[in-house]
Design a protein around this motif. Structure first.
Motif, PDB file in Angstrom:
ATOM      1  N   VAL A 116       0.862  -1.186   0.000  1.00 49.20           N
ATOM      2  CA  VAL A 116       0.000   0.000   0.000  1.00 49.20           C
ATOM      3  C   VAL A 116       0.891   1.226   0.000  1.00 49.20           C
ATOM      4  O   VAL A 116       1.852   1.301   0.771  1.00 49.20           O
TER       5      VAL A 116
ATOM      6  N   CYS B 209      -4.240  -1.094  -3.755  1.00 49.25           N
ATOM      7  CA  CYS B 209      -3.070  -1.798  -3.228  1.00 49.25           C
ATOM      8  C   CYS B 209      -2.497  -2.692  -4.333  1.00 49.25           C
ATOM      9  O   CYS B 209      -3.188  -3.056  -5.285  1.00 49.25           O
TER      10      CYS B 209
ATOM     11  N   GLN C 102      -7.666  -6.437  -1.256  1.00 52.60           N
ATOM     12  CA  GLN C 102      -7.551  -5.149  -0.562  1.00 52.60           C
ATOM     13  C   GLN C 102      -8.036  -5.264   0.891  1.00 52.60           C
ATOM     14  O   GLN C 102      -7.431  -4.704   1.795  1.00 52.60           O
TER      15      GLN C 102
ATOM     16  N   CYS D 104      -5.763  -5.860   3.826  1.00 51.34           N
ATOM     17  CA  CYS D 104      -4.944  -4.770   4.398  1.00 51.34           C
ATOM     18  C   CYS D 104      -5.680  -4.043   5.512  1.00 51.34           C
ATOM     19  O   CYS D 104      -5.061  -3.287   6.260  1.00 51.34           O
TER      20      CYS D 104
ATOM     21  N   LEU E 210      -2.917   3.803   7.506  1.00 52.51           N
ATOM     22  CA  LEU E 210      -2.155   2.571   7.264  1.00 52.51           C
ATOM     23  C   LEU E 210      -0.659   2.792   7.113  1.00 52.51           C
ATOM     24  O   LEU E 210       0.132   1.970   7.527  1.00 52.51           O
ATOM     25  N   TYR E 211      -0.282   3.891   6.476  1.00 55.57           N
ATOM     26  CA  TYR E 211       1.152   4.034   6.202  1.00 55.57           C
ATOM     27  C   TYR E 211       1.764   5.329   6.757  1.00 55.57           C
ATOM     28  O   TYR E 211       2.918   5.637   6.447  1.00 55.57           O
TER      29      TYR E 211
ATOM     30  N   ILE F 224      -7.987   1.641   2.392  1.00 58.01           N
ATOM     31  CA  ILE F 224      -6.526   1.656   2.542  1.00 58.01           C
ATOM     32  C   ILE F 224      -5.963   3.083   2.687  1.00 58.01           C
ATOM     33  O   ILE F 224      -4.877   3.256   3.224  1.00 58.01           O
TER      34      ILE F 224
END
Ligand code: F6P
Length: 308
Positions: A99, A106, A122, A125, A250-251, A282
């Motif tokens: 991702v 993703c 997806q 995730c 998420l990131y 995501i």
């Protein structure tokens, strides 16, 4: 050869690879996959670091798609870094789903397992940060650093270009229980909610003691790194324009929350622990308050006060 004296430390630097191998040995059932994955990540970080150093000369700050003096297409640094990471992670054969903020969907990587079981989706995730087993960031600047945790404290590794290795320089990083710095984009003050307004006011005009200092780089990695090293609080609150702020769960928010907690700090959305937020997409965002425990606790109490 080790002489057993402390002078031997200089000649026996602990590289990131060696550190991870040593950790791996402590778990006899470990497959070595994580070590290999980190090696791939290290290579990508080295390549980005090299590009960062040449960025000015090669006009990598420019817009993606521009052409350089020799007629080659120049990729912007973020696009270049994204391509490098995807390439390295795919070719590690150790990742299933990637991702990235640069990709709407993703990226599913075909593995032996996915060939048999069908490709991951997806929805796989969409797990809260409590399910994370490791997190880290790379910081590019006058020096390049990797800071990472696999659930056993946080360690920082500085890149030594002379030998092409990341060396353990910050062992078991711990964040101060209380800091003296607050960090957020003050330009958006008119959009903040009441708890954020009151919190910042308290830091600027304390009833007793000195005001906090303000620092804001505008790069989450750099701002959180400073918070980790010097203490204090980093914030990207909800605004009247964006009820979940800007930072991606998420990131951005969750991995940083994981590191901050591993270093003994606290990370919340205002009302909830960031690691417990359940993502529904995501690219979901969430408000962020993270850093020294006592500082973040004060924010939590303010949100509780305004909820009553
Ligand atoms: O999400 C990207 C990012 O650059 C973060 O690294 C940083 O914390 C934030 O945006 C800065 O946003 P703003 O310019 O709104 O303060």
């Amino acid at each position: 050869m080790s002489s057993g004296s402390s002078a031997a430390i200089d000649t026996e630097p602990v590289t990131l690879t060696r550190y991870v191998l040593e950790q791996q040995k402590k778990h006899p059932s470990a497959t070595g996959d994580f070590t290999n994955l980190l090696n791939c990540i290290q290579t990508a970080v080295k390549a980005v670091s090299s590009a960062v150093r040449k960025a000015g000369i090669h006009r990598l700050y420019g817009i993606a798609g521009q052409t350089n003096v020799t007629g080659d297409e120049v990729k912007k640094l973020d696009v270049l870094a994204n391509d490098l990471f995807i390439n390295m992670l795919k070719s590690s054969y150790l990742t299933a789903l990637l991702v990235s903020e640069e990709n709407d969907n993703c990226i599913a990587v075909e593995t032996e397992k996915s060939k048999d079981d069908g490709p991951p989706k997806q929805a796989d995730c969409l797990q809260p940060g409590t399910e994370m087993v490791a997190a880290g960031y790379a910081l590019y600047g006058s020096a390049t650093m990797i800071v990472f945790s696999s659930g056993n404290g946080v360690n920082g590794f500085m890149y030594d270009p002379a030998i092409g290795e990341f060396l353990l320089t910050e062992h078991n990083m711990k964040i101060k229980p209380r800091g003296k710095i607050y960090s957020l984009n003050e330009g958006y003050e008119k959009y903040w909610d009441e708890p954020t307004k009151e919190y910042v006011r308290r830091k600027k005009y304390p009833e007793t003691g000195k005001p906090y200092g303000a620092r804001y780089i505008g790069s989450m990695v750099a701002d959180v790194h400073r918070t980790l090293v010097y203490g204090g609080i980093f914030m990207y609150p909800a605004t009247s324009e964006n009820k979940n702020g800007k930072l991606r769960l998420l990131y951005e928010s969750a991995p940083m929350a994981y590191l901050i907690e591993q270093a003994g700090g606290m990370a919340i959305t205002g009302t909830q622990r960031i690691l417990e937020v359940q993502p529904t997409d995501i690219h979901d965002k969430c408000p962020v308050f993270m850093g020294s425990k006592e500082d973040v606790q004060e924010v939590l109490e303010l949100y509780q006060k305004y909820q009553k």
